[in-house]
Structure formats: structure tokens, C-alpha cells
Scaffold this active site. Structure first.
Site, mmCIF file in Angstrom:
data_model
loop_
_atom_site.group_PDB
_atom_site.id
_atom_site.type_symbol
_atom_site.label_atom_id
_atom_site.label_comp_id
_atom_site.label_asym_id
_atom_site.label_seq_id
_atom_site.Cartn_x
_atom_site.Cartn_y
_atom_site.Cartn_z
ATOM 1 N N GLU B 35 -46.494 45.349 -9.248
ATOM 2 C CA GLU B 35 -46.002 44.024 -9.644
ATOM 3 C C GLU B 35 -47.140 43.010 -9.586
ATOM 4 O O GLU B 35 -47.793 42.875 -8.544
ATOM 5 C CB GLU B 35 -44.888 43.590 -8.685
ATOM 6 N N LEU B 64 -40.226 44.539 -11.381
ATOM 7 C CA LEU B 64 -40.012 44.463 -9.930
ATOM 8 C C LEU B 64 -39.062 45.601 -9.533
ATOM 9 O O LEU B 64 -37.855 45.420 -9.480
ATOM 10 C CB LEU B 64 -39.406 43.103 -9.591
ATOM 11 N N ALA B 65 -39.615 46.799 -9.381
ATOM 12 C CA ALA B 65 -38.790 47.965 -9.080
ATOM 13 C C ALA B 65 -39.679 49.008 -8.414
ATOM 14 O O ALA B 65 -40.372 49.776 -9.090
ATOM 15 C CB ALA B 65 -38.177 48.531 -10.354
ATOM 16 N N GLU B 66 -39.668 49.034 -7.065
ATOM 17 C CA GLU B 66 -40.586 49.925 -6.328
ATOM 18 C C GLU B 66 -40.323 51.391 -6.642
ATOM 19 O O GLU B 66 -41.249 52.194 -6.751
ATOM 20 C CB GLU B 66 -40.475 49.662 -4.825
ATOM 21 N N GLN B 88 -46.116 45.401 -2.929
ATOM 22 C CA GLN B 88 -46.563 44.069 -2.493
ATOM 23 C C GLN B 88 -46.617 43.983 -0.968
ATOM 24 O O GLN B 88 -47.504 43.353 -0.405
ATOM 25 C CB GLN B 88 -45.666 42.997 -3.086
ATOM 26 N N PHE B 89 -45.650 44.616 -0.326
ATOM 27 C CA PHE B 89 -45.655 44.728 1.132
ATOM 28 C C PHE B 89 -45.045 46.082 1.478
ATOM 29 O O PHE B 89 -44.159 46.563 0.759
ATOM 30 C CB PHE B 89 -44.818 43.626 1.804
ATOM 31 N N PHE B 92 -41.376 46.569 1.449
ATOM 32 C CA PHE B 92 -40.640 46.660 0.188
ATOM 33 C C PHE B 92 -40.576 48.095 -0.345
ATOM 34 O O PHE B 92 -40.043 48.344 -1.422
ATOM 35 C CB PHE B 92 -41.297 45.785 -0.895
ATOM 36 N N ILE B 93 -41.137 49.018 0.399
ATOM 37 C CA ILE B 93 -41.266 50.383 -0.133
ATOM 38 C C ILE B 93 -39.960 51.179 -0.020
ATOM 39 O O ILE B 93 -39.814 52.224 -0.654
ATOM 40 C CB ILE B 93 -42.409 51.152 0.584
ATOM 41 N N PRO B 95 -36.973 51.145 -1.279
ATOM 42 C CA PRO B 95 -36.317 51.687 -2.479
ATOM 43 C C PRO B 95 -37.062 52.884 -3.066
ATOM 44 O O PRO B 95 -36.472 53.701 -3.762
ATOM 45 C CB PRO B 95 -36.332 50.506 -3.464
ATOM 46 N N HIS B 135 -41.602 41.465 5.554
ATOM 47 C CA HIS B 135 -42.989 41.522 5.070
ATOM 48 C C HIS B 135 -43.944 42.083 6.120
ATOM 49 O O HIS B 135 -45.011 42.582 5.782
ATOM 50 C CB HIS B 135 -43.481 40.124 4.669
#
Lengths: 419, 332
Positions: B35, B64-66, B88-89, B92-93, B95, B135
Site C-alpha cells: 500500500e 488496501l488488502a494485506e 504498513q505495520f 496489520f498482517i 488478514p 501499530h
């Protein structure tokens, strides 16, 4: 309150103190283990009859105590100790070193550790092992009596100074050290007590009481092994059954004993009676790392071959794990000793007194045998029957053994006898 | 060692960019995706300038879709590319966890070695930068439990470049975790040229003889400071080991140091329960148990999520806690 050695149910009259789980002055809960004892045949734990504080411990480890004797006392009228039993870690290592660890710390930590447990780090234990030091002999100067590396080195130094050995290593020194080791080995002793002593006592009693005669014969095992193999193979509709040869021996013995009950008897000299047993309880002489023990397979007359096999397995497992109960060891009427798997070809076994007979089975091996004037190869096994000559005679023993041999050599004969 | 080559003083995030640029230049199969990694240069500017240099076909902005980013990377990797996916962080992984667990790490076994998945997932992580909830998660242990996934964490710019290049060249999936606190907190001399640092090898940050201190990521500089203070106060020296790769662990280095010192302190900012500390203790148990002079000490975060930023410093292992653990092991 006195905690006495009570008869734990096998007619015992004494036991050896093996291990204390508690120390004087310690609090103890109802049913918590107090002491481990070794009776003639097994080890058992005595537990606390109530909550309280351990008072006097009256015997040292290894002492033999008679039934009814007070082993230790528990004070029950005192209050429970206040729960300020956290390890006292206020003392800094320097304060605690030199063997002046504060008492509360020692007592508290000991409470959670089994007796004789040495506190030392894995590293210190390695140092001890590498220097051939028994860490139990080293006095710890660390916190709460922990053994430190320094204690090991101090111990080694003290030992070295005590021994008249030169300081620097030389060939001569090595010889001296070697010699001293050899001397140690020669004076090594094994305590003659517990089960070993009991075996000795019983064997002596048996040999000096019953005039032993041992009768030898040989059995052709070929048919039985063939049958065992067939049973194991099963059929296309039914899976096989694995039954040990010993189970067949036991069944054949029971059937033979029914015909020759004199071998399933006991002589009561005082009453001047020979008592013929009504059931067939076969003792299984079993070697364990703690010595010979004879668990009893009860009422074989009511058991099928499969049941004999299963129960026998259970008993021998319990024996090797030292888990036999008094019940397992009582009531034998005839004993077998199956030593063949270990490789014996003959023996003169001692009776399991006061029983009248004991049969031992030896190694089965392929042998040339003459049958119908031809030399053929058969699976042959030696069998020995030891009997009490006061009760039975040689001719009876031969007839009894022949009966047994018939059942084994022609196992189908057993079929018609099975209930 | 570096006298003959051109050296620049870089921050860790610059070293990460340098590693990607080096590999994008060298190998056409290398791609960057995530992203805002394109024109925007990534949330931490780690891909800054790459879009301009290599174009939209090699530095790819994704939705925006991990799960999609990792799934796409798996497909690319199986088909001969070497994708570098950016989260990004790390927080967020989650998913994408399914893609990692059920596909990325199993492809080699599933195809009996016919296909490998040479991809890297880069993810900034860790507390101490006052980021909002999730985060700052330090959940590296979740990934060391996935067979087939290497987990790499640099603690300085030099290691970041060398380890990232090795990760990109690795034939199997690598999770490359970048401690956010280290991104711009210091500069290290980094050679211009390509070099790599073998995965699965720890490094001695400093050597000593009394205690082995093991850590990784952003805790490395903090630990070094605490250890130096401790050494000044006590007549003792410590081995400080930056593990760098959490899976597979460098068992040899761990055993070597523990055999030397006999005392161990493990430091990480992640929660203790189920953490990598347990794996390290297991290695010690298997390799060097009989050299232990004291129980192993550990200084970790709490078994809670990373708190709001006003409490972050309370959560992270402090210098006092590290020194206290060192004291405990040394005075045992």
C-alpha cells in the site's frame, strides 16, 4: 499422636525404613506421605493420620522396625505454622555464605525439597561429576545451603590433603591413585537387607526344611509351537490370537495337578496333615532388578488360555514395576519358573516353601530325536520338577511329569479337559 | 574490512531502501508491492525513490488488502519473481496470516520441492514510537511457529541491508521485521556495494565472560546501554548477542556463549508467554544445560497488548529491569 508401623495387610511383622518425606518440626497435612517402608515383599508409604507438626522421628534410615512400634510422632494441638514461609531472601549472598544461612530460609526451602536433595546448579553438578565428587558429601555454603563450585573445589582440596598422595601429578602419583581406587572397590559392600535378605531367609528355610528332590525330563515342544503358530495366524474370517507358551504350561500343569493333587498341597508338620488345596494358584517366579518375587495367578482352573496369558502379563508387569500388592503375592499352591527364555538347560530349583512342587521350564532348541527309528529334528525342551520328598515320591513325580508332558506334546488332549 | 569500499552513514530505513534498490538493479525478477509504496514512498519512506527509478511495473501500489498483497506475492514467487511485499505495520498482517500459514510456507512441501516461494514480507513493528493501538505489536513469536517461514530482525543499518539482501535471495519465504524505533535513531556505516549476511546467524554485539545477554531488534541498543552501566557498577563483563534471525535460531552461538558464561538473561519487548524466550531456553536446555550456574532470567513486555502511548515506556523493558535481572543472575 504416635504414628505406628501397622500391619499393612500381608501378615508382616517388621519393615525397613527406606525414606522419610518429612522432617522434625515440619507441618504436615492429613494423608500426606510420611515415610516409605520396605516390607518383605514390597515398598509402601505410610501417610499422616491427621494434620499437625512432626515431632520425634525415632528411627534412622535403614533400621528395621517391628509392627506396632512408633515410628514418629505428630503434634496436633499446636497451631498451624503462620504462613510466613516465603524464602527469606533478605540475606545477601555474602551474608549467607560460609554456612551461616539464616535458619528460616533453610527450613522453608527444605520444606519443598525431598530429603537428601542437594541444591546445586547444573554447572556445579557437572563440576562435581567431572571431578568424581559425590555432591551429597559436600557441604554447601551458598544461600539456603546451596552447593557452590567453590565448595566442590574446597572439598577436593580437603580430600587431597587428607590422602597421603604427593601434590604434583606424576606417573607414580597416578599409580597411587589407581591403587587407592582398587582398594575402594574391594571394600565395596551391598547392604544385605530388604528383599534380598527375605529371599535368602526363605530359601534357607525351604532348603533346610523340605528334603528336595529334582526330577528331570524332556518335552517335545514341536506340536505345541505349531499350534501356537496356527493360533497366531487365525483364519481369513477371524484374526489370530497370540498366546505365550507359558500360558499352555500353566493350563497343562493345572490339568495334571487335578490328577495328581499331592503336588498341589502343603504339609503341616505340627498338625501332621497334608493339606490338599482346592484351587490351583500358580506362582510365577519373576526376576526383577530388586530380586526374585513370586506373584500368584489365582484360580487357574476357571481361566481360559487367553485369560491366563493376559493375567500373567499384567502380573509380571506389576512385578517389574514394583507395584505388586500383598494380594498379588499371597495364596500360591504351586510355582513355576520359566527360565528357558534366558537360556537355561537344567537346574535344581528350591521349593517356594511350604508348597510341595515347583516346575522349571528350560530352553527350547532344535535337537535330533529318534522317532520310529528315524532321526528327525524336533523342538526339545528340558523340564525339571522339584518336589518335597516328605510329601511325594519319585514315582509320583514321574507320573505327574509324564502327564504334563502328554498335554504339551499332544496339546489337543487339553481340549477335552477344558471347562 | 570496509576500508577498500565506499561507505555511507545511513539510518536503518535508508539501508532498507538501499538493499531493495541494490536488488531491483541487479535482478529483474525482484518486485516491490504494497500500500502506497509507489509514488508515496511507503508509510516510513522505505521505498522512497524506487518508483521513480524502476517504474510502476516493478514498484506496485496495491489496494488496501494485506491478504491480497501476500497472496499475489505467493503467485508471483511461484512464477519466477522475487516479490518484496510491504505491510504498513506488523499489526496489520493478521488478514494475511492465512496466506502465510496455508500457502506460502507449505508450497515447497506440497509440491515435493518442485516449487519454492522466494518472497519477502517487510513489516515495521514494535513499541516506542507512540503509534496508535495495534501499530506497535511485537508478535514475532506468532511467526516463528510457522514451519518454513524464516523470521529476520535487524537492529542496525549495516545488518538491515545485509540481512534484507540475503532474505530477498533466499529461496523460501522470509518475514523481515523492521523495528520502528531503530528506523532513524542512529546511523551506521553501510557499504555502497552489495553484501549479504547469512540468515540464521547471530552476532556478538560485545563480548564478555560473566553473563550472556540475548536480545534482538530495538532492544539491542537499549540492552547495550544497560549492560555498559551494569559492567561499570560491577566487576563483570557480558556477552551481548543480537540474535538477528529468530527462526531458525543460531543454536551454536547460543550454546557457545552459555558454555562460556553459565548465566543468561533474555530480553525482548514482546509478551513473555509463548514468546521466543521459550525457544531460546529450550535450545540452552538441549545444548548447554550442564553449564548453567543460575536460573535463566528474562526481561520482557507484559502479557498484555501494547498499551496507549503514554504508558509505552512502562511496557518496554527498562534499563532498571535489565540491570536488576543481571544482578539477580550474577548474585545467584
Amino acid at each position: 499422636m504416635d504414628v505406628k508401623l501397622h500391619d499393612i495387610g500381608e501378615g508382616m511383622h517388621e519393615a525397613e525404613i527406606l525414606h522419610y518425606f518429612v522432617k522434625k518440626g515440619e507441618p504436615v497435612k492429613n494423608d500426606a506421605p510420611l515415610v516409605e517402608i520396605q516390607t518383605d515383599k514390597m515398598t509402601a508409604e505410610l501417610t499422616a493420620p491427621s494434620d499437625g507438626i512432626i515431632g520425634d522421628i525415632k528411627f534412622e534410615l535403614g533400621e528395621v522396625v517391628e509392627v506396632g512400634t512408633t515410628i514418629l510422632t505428630i503434634t496436633t494441638d499446636q497451631k498451624e505454622p503462620s504462613p510466613n514461609l516465603e524464602p527469606t531472601v533478605k540475606a545477601s549472598p555474602s551474608e549467607a555464605s560460609g554456612g551461616v544461612a539464616t535458619q528460616p530460609a533453610t527450613r522453608t526451602l527444605d520444606r519443598w525439597l525431598p530429603m537428601n536433595r542437594v541444591m546445586a546448579s547444573p554447572h556445579t553438578r557437572r563440576v562435581a561429576r567431572e571431578n568424581d565428587v559425590n555432591i551429597k558429601n559436600v557441604t554447601g555454603t551458598g544461600r539456603a545451603g546451596r552447593v557452590l563450585d567453590e565448595d566442590i573445589f574446597a572439598y577436593i582440596e580437603a580430600q587431597t590433603q587428607a590422602a597421603p598422595v604427593a601434590e604434583e601429578k606424576s606417573h607414580q602419583d597416578e599409580v597411587v591413585i589407581q591403587n587407592s581406587k582398587e582398594v575402594d572397590e574391594t571394600v565395596q559392600t551391598i547392604p544385605f537387607k530388604g528383599r534380598r535378605k527375605q529371599i535368602a531367609k526363605k530359601m534357607t528355610q525351604s532348603l533346610y526344611t523340605a528334603p528336595h528332590v529334582t526330577h528331570f525330563d524332556e518335552v517335545d515342544m514341536t506340536e505345541l509351537l505349531h499350534l501356537k503358530k496356527q493360533l497366531k495366524e487365525g483364519t481369513t474370517r477371524q484374526p489370530g490370537i497370540s498366546i505365550s507358551v507359558a500360558a499352555f504350561f500353566i493350563k497343562a500343569l493345572q490339568l495334571s495337578l487335578e490328577e495328581f493333587p499331592i503336588f498341589n498341597s502343603k504339609l503341616d508338620e505340627e498338625k501332621e496333615e497334608i493339606y490338599l488345596e482346592s484351587s490351583y494358584n500358580i506362582g510365577l517366579a519373576t526376576g526383577t532388578d530388586k530380586g526374585l518375587i513370586v506373584p500368584v495367578l489365582k484360580n487357574v482352573e476357571n481361566l481360559s488360555l487367553v485369560e491366563i496369558h493376559e493375567q500373567m502379563k499384567t502380573l509380571t508387569k506389576k512385578a517389574t514395576e514394583n507395584k505388586l500388592s500383598g494380594q498379588d503375592l499371597r495364596g500360591g499352591t504351586f510355582t513355576i519358573s520359566n527360565v528357558g527364555p534366558m537360556g537355561s538347560t537344567g537346574a535344581t530349583p528350591i521349593l517356594n516353601y511350604p508348597e510341595t512342587g515347583l516346575m522349571a521350564f528350560h530352553k527350547t532348541k532344535k535337537m535330533p530325536v529318534v522317532i520310529n527309528d528315524e532321526i528327525v529334528i524336533r523342538e526339545m525342551m528340558n523340564v525339571t520338577l522339584t518336589f518335597d520328598h516328605r510329601v511325594a515320591d519319585g514315582s509320583q513325580s514321574i507320573a505327574f511329569t509324564n502327564k504334563f508332558i502328554d498335554y504339551i506334546e499332544k496339546p489337543h488332549l487339553m481340549l477335552v479337559e477344558l471347562t | 574490512m570496509t576500508t577498500a569500499v565506499q561507505v555511507k552513514k545511513l539510518t536503518m530505513v535508508q539501508a532498507v531502501t538501499d538493499a531493495m534498490r541494490t536488488m531491483l538493479e541487479e535482478d529483474e525478477s525482484v518486485l516491490v508491492l504494497g500500500e502506497d509504496v509507489g509514488q508515496n514512498g511507503g508509510v516510513f519512506r522505505a521505498t522512497d525513490g524506487l518508483f521513480e527509478q524502476f517504474g510502476e511495473e516493478r514498484v506496485i501500489d496495491t489496494p488496501l488488502a494485506e491478504s491480497g498483497i501476500v497472496g499475489t506475492s505467493i503467485g508471483l514467487a511461484v512464477n519466477g519473481f522475487r516479490p518484496i511485499a510491504e505491510m504498513q505495520f506488523l499489526g496489520f498482517i493478521y488478514p494475511a496470516f492465512n496466506q502465510l500459514m496455508t500457502h506460502a510456507t507449505r508450497m515447497r512441501q506440497r509440491s515435493m520441492g518442485r516449487y519454492t516461494v522466494p518472497m519477502v514480507i517487510r513489516a515495521p513493528y514494535g513499541a516506542g514510537v507512540k503509534a496508535p493501538e495495534i501499530h506497535s505489536d511485537s508478535v514475532e513469536a506468532l511467526f516463528t511457529h510457522i514451519p518454513g517461514l524464516k523470521v529476520v530482525i535487524p537492529s542496525n543499518a549495516y545488518d538491515a541491508k545485509g540481512l534484507l539482501i540475503a532474505s530477498i535471495e533466499d529461496p523460501d519465504p522470509v518475514l523481515f521485521l523492521e523495528p520502528m524505533r531503530c528506523y532513524r535513531s542512529s546511523r551506521t556505516e553501510v557499504p555502497d556495494e552489495k553484501y549479504s549476511i547469512e540468515l540464521g546467524k547471530a552476532s556478538y554485539v560485545k563480548e564478555g565472560s560473566d553473563v550472556t545477554v540475548m536480545t534482538w531488534g530495538a532492544m539491542v541498543p537499549d540492552t547495550v546501554k544497560a549492560v555498559e552501566k551494569f559492567e561499570k557498577e560491577h566487576n563483570a563483563t557480558c556477552d551481548v548477542i543480537d540474535l538477528r534471525t529468530l527462526y531458525p535460531l543460531d543454536k551454536d552461538t547460543i550454546a557457545e556463549s552459555v558454555k562460556k558464561t553459565g548465566r543468561v538473561v533474555i530480553i525482548h519487548e514482546a509478551p513473555s508467554a509463548g514468546g521466543v524466550n521459550g525457544d531460546i531456553i529450550s535450545v540452552i536446555n538441549d545444548t548447554s544445560f550442564f553449564y548453567l550456574k543460575a536460573p535463566i532470567q528474562k526481561v520482557t513486555g507484559f502479557d498484555t497488548p501494547v498499551p496507549v502511548y503514554s504508558l509505552e515506556q512502562e511496557y518496554l523493558p527498562s534499563s532498571e529491569k535489565i540491570i536488576s535481572a543481571l544482578n539477580t543472575t550474577l548474585s545467584y
